[in-house]
Design a protein around this motif. Structure first.
Motif, PDB file in Angstrom:
ATOM      1  N   PRO A  80       0.798  -1.224   0.000  1.00 62.66           N
ATOM      2  CA  PRO A  80       0.000   0.000   0.000  1.00 62.66           C
ATOM      3  C   PRO A  80       0.829   1.273   0.000  1.00 62.66           C
ATOM      4  CG  PRO A  80       0.020  -0.959   2.183  1.00 62.66           C
ATOM      5  CD  PRO A  80       0.710  -1.941   1.282  1.00 62.66           C
ATOM      6  N   LEU A  81       2.121   1.150   0.266  1.00 64.86           N
ATOM      7  CA  LEU A  81       2.993   2.320   0.350  1.00 64.86           C
ATOM      8  C   LEU A  81       4.278   2.027  -0.404  1.00 64.86           C
ATOM      9  CD1 LEU A  81       3.611   4.380   3.557  1.00 64.86           C
ATOM     10  CD2 LEU A  81       5.482   3.829   2.029  1.00 64.86           C
ATOM     11  N   ASN A  82       4.566   2.839  -1.410  1.00 61.10           N
ATOM     12  CA  ASN A  82       5.767   2.640  -2.212  1.00 61.10           C
ATOM     13  C   ASN A  82       6.973   3.177  -1.442  1.00 61.10           C
ATOM     14  OD1 ASN A  82       7.865   2.854  -4.199  1.00 61.10           O
ATOM     15  ND2 ASN A  82       6.295   2.622  -5.769  1.00 61.10           N
ATOM     16  N   ALA A  83       7.697   2.253  -0.801  1.00 60.99           N
ATOM     17  CA  ALA A  83       8.810   2.654   0.056  1.00 60.99           C
ATOM     18  C   ALA A  83       9.943   3.285  -0.743  1.00 60.99           C
ATOM     19  CB  ALA A  83       9.329   1.444   0.835  1.00 60.99           C
ATOM     20  N   ASP A  84      10.130   2.863  -1.992  1.00 58.15           N
ATOM     21  CA  ASP A  84      11.196   3.451  -2.808  1.00 58.15           C
ATOM     22  C   ASP A  84      10.914   4.921  -3.104  1.00 58.15           C
ATOM     23  OD1 ASP A  84      12.566   1.062  -2.871  1.00 58.15           O
ATOM     24  OD2 ASP A  84      11.650   0.399  -4.746  1.00 58.15           O
ATOM     25  N   VAL A  85       9.657   5.219  -3.437  1.00 59.61           N
ATOM     26  CA  VAL A  85       9.279   6.611  -3.688  1.00 59.61           C
ATOM     27  C   VAL A  85       9.450   7.437  -2.418  1.00 59.61           C
ATOM     28  CG1 VAL A  85       7.332   8.136  -4.223  1.00 59.61           C
ATOM     29  CG2 VAL A  85       7.705   6.069  -5.583  1.00 59.61           C
ATOM     30  N   ALA A  86       9.012   6.881  -1.274  1.00 61.72           N
ATOM     31  CA  ALA A  86       9.151   7.593  -0.001  1.00 61.72           C
ATOM     32  C   ALA A  86      10.613   7.883   0.305  1.00 61.72           C
ATOM     33  CB  ALA A  86       8.527   6.770   1.126  1.00 61.72           C
ATOM     34  N   THR A 152       6.207   1.650   8.664  1.00 68.74           N
ATOM     35  CA  THR A 152       5.354   0.791   9.481  1.00 68.74           C
ATOM     36  C   THR A 152       4.187   1.572  10.073  1.00 68.74           C
ATOM     37  OG1 THR A 152       7.229  -0.644  10.042  1.00 68.74           O
ATOM     38  CG2 THR A 152       5.306  -0.738  11.488  1.00 68.74           C
ATOM     39  N   LEU A 153       4.457   2.782  10.567  1.00 69.42           N
ATOM     40  CA  LEU A 153       3.410   3.601  11.169  1.00 69.42           C
ATOM     41  C   LEU A 153       2.345   4.005  10.153  1.00 69.42           C
ATOM     42  CD1 LEU A 153       5.557   5.946  13.445  1.00 69.42           C
ATOM     43  CD2 LEU A 153       3.915   4.242  14.223  1.00 69.42           C
ATOM     44  N   ALA A 154       2.764   4.282   8.925  1.00 64.66           N
ATOM     45  CA  ALA A 154       1.836   4.807   7.928  1.00 64.66           C
ATOM     46  C   ALA A 154       1.126   3.725   7.133  1.00 64.66           C
ATOM     47  CB  ALA A 154       2.587   5.730   6.957  1.00 64.66           C
ATOM     48  N   ALA A 155       1.623   2.494   7.158  1.00 63.33           N
ATOM     49  CA  ALA A 155       1.089   1.438   6.294  1.00 63.33           C
ATOM     50  C   ALA A 155      -0.410   1.191   6.458  1.00 63.33           C
ATOM     51  CB  ALA A 155       1.875   0.147   6.504  1.00 63.33           C
ATOM     52  N   PRO A 156      -0.969   1.140   7.691  1.00 63.84           N
ATOM     53  CA  PRO A 156      -2.409   0.867   7.801  1.00 63.84           C
ATOM     54  C   PRO A 156      -3.273   1.891   7.080  1.00 63.84           C
ATOM     55  CG  PRO A 156      -1.338   0.561   9.917  1.00 63.84           C
ATOM     56  CD  PRO A 156      -0.325   1.208   9.020  1.00 63.84           C
ATOM     57  N   VAL A 157      -2.939   3.167   7.221  1.00 61.46           N
ATOM     58  CA  VAL A 157      -3.732   4.194   6.555  1.00 61.46           C
ATOM     59  C   VAL A 157      -3.460   4.183   5.053  1.00 61.46           C
ATOM     60  CG1 VAL A 157      -4.234   6.650   6.431  1.00 61.46           C
ATOM     61  CG2 VAL A 157      -3.775   5.592   8.616  1.00 61.46           C
ATOM     62  N   HIS A 287       3.781  -1.467  22.881  1.00 59.91           N
ATOM     63  CA  HIS A 287       2.545  -0.838  23.362  1.00 59.91           C
ATOM     64  C   HIS A 287       2.235   0.424  22.567  1.00 59.91           C
ATOM     65  CE1 HIS A 287      -0.527   0.257  26.299  1.00 59.91           C
ATOM     66  NE2 HIS A 287       0.010   1.461  26.388  1.00 59.91           N
ATOM     67  N   LEU A 288       3.229   1.293  22.415  1.00 58.98           N
ATOM     68  CA  LEU A 288       3.017   2.542  21.676  1.00 58.98           C
ATOM     69  C   LEU A 288       2.678   2.277  20.207  1.00 58.98           C
ATOM     70  CD1 LEU A 288       5.731   5.043  22.962  1.00 58.98           C
ATOM     71  CD2 LEU A 288       3.272   5.463  22.848  1.00 58.98           C
ATOM     72  N   LEU A 289       3.494   1.458  19.553  1.00 53.32           N
ATOM     73  CA  LEU A 289       3.265   1.196  18.135  1.00 53.32           C
ATOM     74  C   LEU A 289       1.946   0.458  17.927  1.00 53.32           C
ATOM     75  CD1 LEU A 289       6.857   0.204  16.937  1.00 53.32           C
ATOM     76  CD2 LEU A 289       5.741   2.446  16.901  1.00 53.32           C
ATOM     77  N   GLY A 290       1.586  -0.396  18.870  1.00 48.82           N
ATOM     78  CA  GLY A 290       0.309  -1.082  18.760  1.00 48.82           C
ATOM     79  C   GLY A 290      -0.870  -0.133  18.853  1.00 48.82           C
ATOM     80  N   LEU A 291      -0.785   0.858  19.743  1.00 45.28           N
ATOM     81  CA  LEU A 291      -1.851   1.858  19.858  1.00 45.28           C
ATOM     82  C   LEU A 291      -1.960   2.697  18.587  1.00 45.28           C
ATOM     83  CD1 LEU A 291      -1.378   3.092  23.542  1.00 45.28           C
ATOM     84  CD2 LEU A 291      -3.273   1.726  22.649  1.00 45.28           C
ATOM     85  N   VAL A 292      -0.809   3.100  18.035  1.00 41.36           N
ATOM     86  CA  VAL A 292      -0.829   3.865  16.782  1.00 41.36           C
ATOM     87  C   VAL A 292      -1.479   3.041  15.670  1.00 41.36           C
ATOM     88  CG1 VAL A 292       0.593   4.912  14.982  1.00 41.36           C
ATOM     89  CG2 VAL A 292       1.161   5.276  17.384  1.00 41.36           C
ATOM     90  N   GLU A 293      -1.094   1.773  15.577  1.00 44.10           N
ATOM     91  CA  GLU A 293      -1.643   0.920  14.522  1.00 44.10           C
ATOM     92  C   GLU A 293      -3.142   0.689  14.726  1.00 44.10           C
ATOM     93  OE1 GLU A 293      -1.036  -3.516  12.533  1.00 44.10           O
ATOM     94  OE2 GLU A 293       0.281  -2.829  14.138  1.00 44.10           O
ATOM     95  N   ALA A 294      -3.555   0.446  15.965  1.00 43.77           N
ATOM     96  CA  ALA A 294      -4.970   0.216  16.240  1.00 43.77           C
ATOM     97  C   ALA A 294      -5.801   1.440  15.877  1.00 43.77           C
ATOM     98  CB  ALA A 294      -5.172  -0.140  17.714  1.00 43.77           C
ATOM     99  N   TYR A 295      -5.303   2.614  16.199  1.00 45.79           N
ATOM    100  CA  TYR A 295      -6.026   3.840  15.841  1.00 45.79           C
ATOM    101  C   TYR A 295      -6.058   4.024  14.324  1.00 45.79           C
ATOM    102  CZ  TYR A 295      -7.440   8.707  15.550  1.00 45.79           C
ATOM    103  OH  TYR A 295      -8.102   9.862  15.235  1.00 45.79           O
TER     104      TYR A 295
END
Length: 487
Positions: A80-86, A152-157, A287-295
């Protein structure tokens, strides 16, 4: 020269590249010149692609072009996210205006400051040093080392955004394949011309590339603002390390009436305090990364807003499309689950920032004359957020600012005053022990609430033990030869 009656009129901008060539350059990216040379060598002029009659009569002309498009837009594993472009865009933004390599002098000053910070913090917290390397990075190095965490943080959205963009573009552009919605009705393209390219996959890949551009812009801008690897409040490195970005530290110090050495030491203390917390509180990172991903997974895309944003966008201009998605496309109403997750996330971020703020101030107080001014300056900076944090908020619909860090710092200071620094740090032993939003509202009542909760837990344990003991009693009695038996 005036065109004759049999000579087609040539407009003034006849030499301007066609929209087809613009689109192809956007698609090919860094390989555009090579790809276009290859096409022209085979006798296919991109400007001729606008000639409807030629394409209609010779659809085979599109073959080499579509092969190239297919190889770019349907790359396996792009996700879902083109890491090379990023990555490429983040590096470009990081070096905008200059990104000099770290000099030996800067490296020595940074690592010395981090070493001193370790010594000073030993007197302010029970948590030991992180044990990782002490590093000095350029902005480009910061991008290289932290971008995987941002991916990783941005992948869900990114996944939700790519699907939504694919659907909206499909509806707006219409389908010429008939059986597959979402195919753009490009001028002069006969039905079936796209053959092997799955239009849905093509648009998802387009969304992936656009989202990669968004993330690259955010990460690149962040690299020009951060002081180290931890001061955004979430762990960005897979292992222990302490880092300073000398160019950003020096730029920050220029606007203050404080010696740069003192600024560097204060920021090194904050970096080291974060690193100790993320290293020795084993559950905190997940815990932190899980909360970010869940949101983030609960974020919805406002399709009406998205339609309005991309309605007049020229798809040959990727920057225009990226700008259209920069804000205002997330659902306005969070779900009840999201609201609860967001409160837990904001509380945890505030507790992390507040603990670092309090511990840093205690460690610096005997050594740095301007500690209170520096503390207040950093507090205001974190509360306001910079352009990069605002970009990231528009990217994933989530702000990573510790809104209640002052309340959290006051709570940590009160715990240390009442119970000692050791008790303050032992609150991090388990996530169930963490203070809540209610504790931030009323720090003075935290101790009594915690004691009441401990008493209730002890009473429950005693009751369970009594119940289990009664349940075991018959078995014990049956095994006792002295116990009375029924006739």
């Amino acid at each position: 020269m005036t065109a004759g009656p049999d000579q087609p009129h040539q407009p003034d901008d006849a030499n301007r590249p066609s929209s087809w060539e613009d689109m192809l350059r956007s698609v090919f990216g860094a390989d555009a010149d090579e790809a276009l040379r290859e096409l022209r060598a085979r006798g296919f002029d991109p400007e001729a692609l606008g000639a409807t009659s030629d394409l209609a009569a010779n659809p085979q002309l599109l073959g080499p072009i579509l092969d190239r498009v297919q190889s770019i837009l349907t790359q396996p594993g792009a996700g879902p996210l083109n890491a090379d472009v990023a990555h490429d865009l983040a590096r470009q933004v990081a070096v905008t205006g200059g990104d000099p390599s770290v000099t030996l002098g800067q490296q020595r000053a940074a690592t010395d400051a981090l070493a001193v910070a370790d010594l000073w913090l030993d007197a302010a917290t029970e948590l030991p040093p992180s044990g990782g390397e002490r590093l000095a990075w350029s902005r480009s190095e910061w991008v290289e080392r932290t971008l995987p965490a941002w991916n990783t943080l941005a992948a869900p959205v990114a996944s939700s955004m790519s699907d939504a963009l694919s659907g909206v573009l499909g509806e707006q552009l219409g389908g010429i394949e008939g059986s597959v919605p979402g195919l753009p009705a490009l001028p002069g393209l006969p039905a079936g011309a796209l053959g092997g390219i799955d239009p849905a996959a093509m648009f998802r890949s387009l969304g992936s590339a656009v989202f990669g551009m968004q993330l690259g812009q955010a990460a690149g801008t962040l690299s020009r603002e951060v002081f180290g690897a931890t001061d955004v409040g979430v762990p960005l490195l897979p292992g222990p390390a302490t880092v300073l970005v000398p160019s950003n530290v020096d730029a920050f110090a220029e606007g203050l009436d404080v010696p740069v050495e003192e600024v560097r030491l204060f920021l090194a203390l904050r970096e080291d305090a974060h690193a100790r917390l993320f290293t020795h509180v084993a559950w905190l990172r997940a815990h932190l990364l899980g909360l970010v991903e869940a949101y983030a997974r609960g974020i919805t895309i406002d399709l009406h807003a998205l339609e309005d944003k991309v309605a007049d966008v020229d798809l040959s201009d990727m920057d225009s499309l990226r700008g259209a998605l920069s804000s205002g496309v997330f659902g306005l109403e969070p779900t009840p689950e999201q609201t609860a997750t967001l409160e837990r996330l904001e509380t945890t971020l505030a507790l992390v920032e507040g603990w670092v703020d309090e511990v840093t101030a205690r460690a610096a107080a005997p050594h740095l004359p301007h500690v209170m001014a520096l503390r207040e300056m950093v507090r205001r900076r974190r509360a306001a957020g910079g352009p990069a944090e605002q970009t990231f908020a528009s990217l994933v619909g989530l702000e990573l600012r510790p809104r209640r860090s002052r309340d959290a710092a006051a709570l940590w200071a009160l715990i240390a005053a009442q119970e000692g620094e050791d008790a303050r740090d032992h609150v991090w032993d388990h996530p169930d022990l963490l203070p809540t939003a209610e504790d931030l509202d009323d720090p003075a009542g935290y101790r009594s609430r915690r004691e009441a909760a401990q008493e209730a837990s002890a009473d429950l344990d005693a009751a369970l033990a009594e119940i289990l003991g009664e349940a075991d009693a018959p078995d014990d009695a049956a095994d006792d030869p002295e116990s009375p038996r029924e006739p």
